[in-house]
Design a protein around this motif. Structure first.
Motif, short mmCIF file in Angstrom:
data_model
loop_
_atom_site.label_atom_id
_atom_site.label_comp_id
_atom_site.label_asym_id
_atom_site.label_seq_id
_atom_site.Cartn_x
_atom_site.Cartn_y
_atom_site.Cartn_z
N VAL A 28 1.00 -1.27 0.18
CA VAL A 28 0.01 0.00 0.19
C VAL A 28 0.95 1.21 0.00
O VAL A 28 1.75 1.41 0.82
N ASP A 29 0.54 2.30 -0.98
CA ASP A 29 1.31 3.31 -0.88
C ASP A 29 0.48 4.45 -0.35
O ASP A 29 -0.50 5.19 -1.09
N LYS A 30 0.66 5.01 0.72
CA LYS A 30 0.08 6.03 1.45
C LYS A 30 0.39 7.54 1.26
O LYS A 30 0.18 8.46 1.68
N ILE A 87 10.13 10.20 3.12
CA ILE A 87 9.82 9.41 1.87
C ILE A 87 8.47 8.62 2.09
O ILE A 87 7.87 8.01 0.89
N TYR A 88 7.98 8.35 3.24
CA TYR A 88 6.80 8.04 3.61
C TYR A 88 5.44 8.73 3.10
O TYR A 88 4.35 8.23 3.11
N ASP A 89 5.82 10.11 2.91
CA ASP A 89 4.84 11.12 2.64
C ASP A 89 4.82 11.15 0.92
O ASP A 89 4.09 11.78 0.41
N ILE A 90 5.74 10.53 0.30
CA ILE A 90 5.93 10.77 -1.19
C ILE A 90 5.41 9.64 -1.95
O ILE A 90 5.65 8.47 -1.51
N LYS A 91 4.76 9.75 -3.01
CA LYS A 91 4.26 8.62 -3.62
C LYS A 91 5.58 7.72 -4.24
O LYS A 91 6.50 8.24 -4.66
N LYS A 92 5.55 6.42 -4.18
CA LYS A 92 6.44 5.82 -4.46
C LYS A 92 6.84 5.72 -5.97
O LYS A 92 8.33 5.89 -6.17
#
Length: 604
Positions: free
Chosen positions: A351-353, A431-436
């Motif tokens: 999942v990409d959050k 990086i967890y706020d950036i789209k993968k």
């Protein structure tokens, strides 16, 4: 508990059983919900065609009755002639019915074929979408051959069963219902005799189907395991020969091939046992019906044409039951395959959050690891409280012995794996706020393990982009690949075969480096990028890299320390921790772990 195995590893063949056949079957039916038009056409044509086959024996019996009554009158001394006009009318009706049956049967086969292909198309789409969205760890813990077997063999099994069994099952139900109705019209007592065979046949089917299901399931699992071994061994055949392991691999193959043969033999034995046993039971019932029917004809309770029709009905009555018995074996195999496919589809998505999209033109390339803890398993932490900062335009080299965690660091940066705690930021943004997809587009990667696909060299270089041929050539020149490409028979149009065996390992690496340079990303990751090239080529590539890395933040994992002496920052890792950091000269002056590592290579 090992979190990654629990989350991403597929069930192995020893532990996998069909857990819930009803749920799996119901889930397969959901794929039919958007095919109502074709399904209605299939159902209607199947029902009408089956009804025609059910009515035909009764109509045919009218001819027998007509001729029989004429013959009987002649035996009684009455002048009687065969009514040929009546018989011809009956024959005409039968001919029309058989033509209609053939047309309807053709329609149902075409319609159901389209439905089955649409269903497996949707299923393959679901699998492909799932596999594209699963993390790297899924492929670490599951054999490629087993995944391939599920995507190809198991889906094909489902496709074949859908196309063959749905119409057969529906036809069998309608045929049984119609035959029972017609038999009751002729003789209730003889119908009860026929019914006696039903529970006996059902018991046989139930017992045998349960055993065959186990062996069909085992057969599919062993096949997936065997495919995985074949892919691994044949893909590394040179290594096998180099270590003289041909006999060991032959023995291993023979063992699994023998297991597959045994599972297949027992599966076929039980599935093949169904028909002979059911035919034996049905033939006994057929004999009893024949004796009873003859008695009723002599008594005048039924006509001879009805007797003929009933005998045909009793024989046909066993046919749909036998078909259902055969389909039970097919369905067991299909449910086993469907569950293996659904197990992949049910794996939790990566999942990409993240919601932020980075603008490549505005990214400066400041990368920071802040108190990062990571382990591939929850109870085995590899990296402890890691703190690193790479400033914009810096070349950061990561060195250390094998297993120190160098590649792991890069995998975390690319979010191939998720950290246990802490944070990783780019220009202050987690990086967890950036789209993968956005995160990874801002990195160009060259890995130690090269990957090329079957196609031209220029298409391999511009993989994932739409750059012009001129830009491809410039990238190849920068990667020192232009010269060797032009020496090939067709230059940049040379086709790389499926195994890329028509070019050397070093040339493969040069092409992947050219591909990375072509992306124009602001940050570079080079994981042992020069490990497969000779010293002369390495020096040429190093000069090109110095130019291409200018103005970019670069992470370089290096085994040959001579290639990173000009790095702005060298991180020395051991057992997952940064034990030293600084410039090349600073680390030599410390006379510590890095100095020992560097001097040992120099001595070599």
């Amino acid at each position: 508990m090992k979190k990654e195995v629990q989350k991403y590893q597929l069930t192995d063949k020893e532990n996998q059983r069909i857990k819930n056949p009803k749920s799996t079957f119901s889930r397969l039916l959901r794929y039919l919900k958007n095919k109502k038009g074709l399904l209605v056409l299939t159902i209607i044509s199947t029902i009408i065609a089956t009804v025609l086959t059910v009515i035909a024996p009764n109509i045919m019996g009218l001819i027998t009755t007509s001729i029989g009554e004429t013959v009987s009158q002649r035996f009684d001394g009455v002048e009687a002639a065969i009514d040929y006009a009546y018989i011809l009318r009956i024959i005409g009706i039968l001919l029309a019915m058989y033509i209609g049956y053939s047309l309807l049967n053709y329609i149902q086969n075409i319609a159901m074929g389209a439905v089955s292909q649409d269903i497996v198309y949707a299923m393959r789409e679901d699998i492909d979408h799932k596999l594209m969205n699963l993390p790297v760890s899924f492929y670490d813990y599951n054999k490629a051959g087993d995944i391939l077997s599920r995507v190809t063999n198991d889906v094909n099994t489902i496709s074949n069963t859908l196309q063959q069994s749905v119409t057969t099952f529906l036809s069998a139900i309608v045929q049984i219902t119609g035959i029972i109705f017609m038999m009751f019209r002729i003789s209730k007592m003889m119908t009860l005799v026929v019914f006696f065979t039903i529970p006996v046949s059902a018991l046989v089917v139930k017992k045998i189907a349960g055993r065959s299901r186990e062996y069909f399931k085992e057969q599919q699992d062993i096949l997936g395991d065997l495919n995985s071994d074949i892919e691994e061994i044949y893909g590394a055949h040179g290594v096998v020969k180099a270590y003289g392991l041909e006999n060991e691999n032959i023995q291993n193959f023979e063992k699994k091939n023998s297991d597959l043969r045994e599972a297949g033999k027992w599966a076929n034995f039980f599935s093949g046992l169904t028909m002979p046993l059911m035919n034996f039971i049905n033939n006994i019932g057929y004999v009893v019906v024949a004796i009873a029917g003859g008695y009723y004809v002599l008594k005048g309770q039924i006509k001879i044409g009805q007797m003929q029709a009933f005998m045909q009905y009793s024989k046909n009555f066993t046919q749909p039951i036998n078909q259902i018995g055969e389909m039970m074996n097919m369905i067991q195999s299909t449910l086993a395959s469907a569950e293996r496919v659904f197990e992949i589809i049910d794996v939790v998505d990566d999942v990409d959050k993240g919601k932020i999209v980075l603008d490549p033109e505005k990214v400066t390339g400041r990368v920071a690891f802040e108190h990062v803890d990571f382990g591939y398993y929850e109870d085995e932490i590899l990296i402890h409280d890691l703190n690193i900062e790479a400033k914009p335009n810096q070349m950061v080299a990561i060195v250390g012995p094998t297993g120190a965690g160098k590649s792991t660091l890069v995998n975390l940066l690319m979010r191939f794996y998720e950290i246990n705690s802490g944070d990783i930021t780019i220009d202050g943004i987690s990086i967890y706020d950036i789209k993968k997809a956005s995160l990874r587009r801002n990195f160009a990667m060259v890995l130690q393990d090269t990957w090329l696909f079957k196609g031209s060299i220029k298409d391999n270089i511009r993989y994932g982009s739409d750059h012009t041929d001129e830009e491809v050539i410039e990238a190849a020149k920068a990667a020192q690949a232009d010269y060797f490409i032009r020496t090939l028979p067709n230059g940049y149009d040379t086709i790389i075969n499926e195994e890329a065996s028509n070019i050397s390992e070093g040339q493969k690496q040069l092409l992947t480096i050219a591909r990375a340079f072509l992306t124009g990303a602001n940050m570079l990751i080079l994981d042992e990028a020069t490990s497969s090239v000779d010293t002369r080529t390495e020096n040429l590539i190093q000069k090109a890299m110095d130019n291409l890395m200018e103005g970019k933040t670069s992470f370089v994992i290096a085994h040959r320390l001579s290639t990173i002496v000009n790095a702005d920052l060298i991180l020395v890792m051991n057992h997952g921790d940064i034990i030293e950091q600084g410039s090349h000269q600073e680390l030599l002056n410390k006379n510590g772990f890095y100095a020992d590592l560097y001097n040992s290579q120099f001595e070599e």
